[in-house]
Design an enzyme around this catalytic site. Structure first.
Site: not given
Length: 375
Positions: A24, A59-60, A172, A174, A205, A229, A305, A325
Site C-alpha cells: 500500500a 529495505k529501500r 497474509k 496486503k 502497511n 496488521e 516480523h 512470518e
C-alpha cells in the site's frame, strides 16, 4: 581460561528480488517498489576458534549507514569475552551514543549481537532456542510473500494454493488499496479460495487514517481474520488502542518500531493484541528478550516480523503460542533450510541459529571490513 574475540568480518550484501514488490505504501506514493534488500552480516571469531554469524537488514535505504556504523563500533569488541553479551551490547551503544539508541545505529549493533548469541549457543552445542529455554520445538507459520498488491488476484490465489501445499499454516495478504472495495473483494476471493478454517491475516502497511481503518475493520469482521496488521501509522498508539477496543478482530503492529521503548508505548496503551517486533530492527536478540518479557507480562501474542531464521528460535522460547512470518526471499543467502510441516516451522538440531552463509552471499557482497585478526 576465558575465550576472547579475536576478529570480526563485516559484509554489506545486496540481495536482489525476483520481482519488484509493491504494497500500500507504493500505491499511495510514499515509497517506490522494492527491488532489493540490503543485509549487514557480522562474523565474529574467537581465540579458541569459534565463530558466530549474525545479520541485520534494511529495505529501500539505510544499508550503507548500518555498515558504516558497525565498522566504527565493532573494534570495541576485540579482546572481549564473547559470553558477556548484555554488557557488550551496552558498550556498543555507548560507543555510538551521539546517534541514539534506535534506528540505523542499533540495527547495526543487532548484527553483532545476533552473532554473539549464535556463537554462545554453538559453544554450548545447542540450537539457540534450547539455549534460551524453548517452550516448543516448532512454531506456527504464515506466508506473506505471495500476497502483495502488485500481483493480480488470480496470481495471489495460485500463490495461496502453493503455500498451503508446501506445509505453511496460514496466509497474509496486503490491503490498503486506494479503494477499500478492491481490498474487500481481494480478501473475499482469498477466503473463499482457502476456506473458513485456514488462518488468514491482512496487512495495511500503515496506510489508513482512523476513520478508514474503523470502517474497513468493521467490513473485514465477516472474514474471521486472525489479525489486521498496521491499520494506522506505526506510532499512533492511541489510535490503535481505540481500534483494538472497537473491533472483534485482533490488531497487530510493531514491525516498524526500532527500540524496546517504542514497543513499550504500544503495550502501555494496550494498543495491540499481537506484537510484531523485529529483532534486527530493535537492536538484536538481547533487546528482543527484554521486549518479550514485557509482552509476556501483558499476555500478548508475539508474531515477529521477517528474518524467520532468527525469529523461529525466539518464538520457540516465548511462553505464549506465537506465529512466525515465512519469507522465501532469504533462501539464497544460506546453505540450510528450515523444515516446514503441518503448518509449522520446525527447529533444527544444528547449534546456534543453524545457518551458514552461501557462496551466493559472498558474490552479492558490495563492501567488506576485517577487524582484528583477518578471516
Amino acid at each position: 581460561m576465558t575465550d576472547r574475540i579475536s576478529g570480526i568480518t563485516l559484509s554489506s550484501v545486496t540481495l536482489p528480488l525476483k520481482a519488484a514488490i509493491s504494497d500500500a505504501k507504493v500505491l499511495t506514493g510514499r515509497q517506490r517498489p522494492m527491488t532489493e534488500v540490503a543485509f549487514l552480516f557480522a562474523e565474529i571469531r574467537t581465540e579458541e576458534g569459534l565463530e558466530g554469524v549474525g545479520f541485520s537488514y534494511s529495505k529501500r535505504a539505510g544499508g550503507p549507514a548500518q555498515f558504516a556504523h558497525a565498522r566504527e563500533v565493532a573494534p570495541d569488541l576485540i579482546g572481549e569475552d564473547p559470553n558477556d553479551i548484555q554488557r557488550l551490547w551496552t558498550k556498543l551503544v555507548w560507543a555510538g551514543a551521539s546517534v541514539g539508541r534506535s534506528g540505523a545505529s542499533t540495527q547495526a549493533i543487532a548484527a553483532l549481537d545476533v552473532a554473539l548469541w549464535d556463537l554462545k549457543a554453538k559453544r554450548a552445542g545447542l540450537p539457540l532456542a534450547k539455549l534460551l529455554g524453548a517452550h516448543r520445538d516448532s512454531v506456527r507459520c504464515y506466508d506473506t510473500s505471495g500476497g502483495f498488491l502488485h500481483e493480480p488476484i488470480e496470481q495471489v490465489l495460485a500463490n495461496a494454493t502453493a503455500s498451503l501445499a508446501s506445509g505453511i499454516g496460514g496466509l497474509k495478504i496486503k490491503v490498503g488499496h486506494p479503494s477499500t472495495a478492491v481490498d474487500l473483494a481481494r480478501v473475499r476471493a482469498v477466503r473463499e479460495h482457502i476456506g473458513d478454517e485456514t488462518p488468514l491475516m491482512v496487512d495495511a502497511n500503515q496506510q489508513w487514517d482512523r476513520p478508514t481503518a474503523q470502517r474497513a475493520g468493521r467490513a473485514l469482521e465477516e472474514f474471521g481474520l486472525v489479525w489486521i496488521e498496521e491499520p494506522l501509522d506505526a506510532y499512533d498508539a492511541e489510535g490503535h488502542a481505540a481500534l483494538a477496543r472497537s473491533l472483534d478482530t485482533a490488531i497487530a503492529s510493531g514491525e516498524m518500531l526500532t527500540s524496546v521503548a517504542e514497543h513499550h508505548e504500544l503495550i502501555r496503551h494496550r494498543a495491540v493484541d499481537i506484537l510484531q517486533p523485529d529483532a534486527p530492527r530493535i537492536g538484536g536478540i538481547t533487546q528482543f528478550l527484554k521486549l518479550a518479557a514485557l509482552a509476556d507480562h501483558a499476555n500478548l501474542t508475539l508474531a515477529p516480523h521477517f528474518a524467520m531464521e532468527i525469529h523461529v528460535h525466539l518464538a520457540a522460547a516465548y511462553p505464549h503460542e506465537p506465529w512466525v512470518e515465512h519469507f522465501d526471499w532469504l533462501h539464497p543467502l544460506f546453505n540450510e533450510r528450515l523444515e516446514i510441516r503441518d503448518g509449522r516451522l520446525h527447529l533444527s538440531t544444528r547449534p546456534g541459529l543453524g545457518v551458514t552463509l552461501s557462496e551466493q552471499t559472498r558474490g552479492w557482497t558490495v563492501d567488506r571490513a576485517d577487524i582484528g585478526a583477518p578471516a
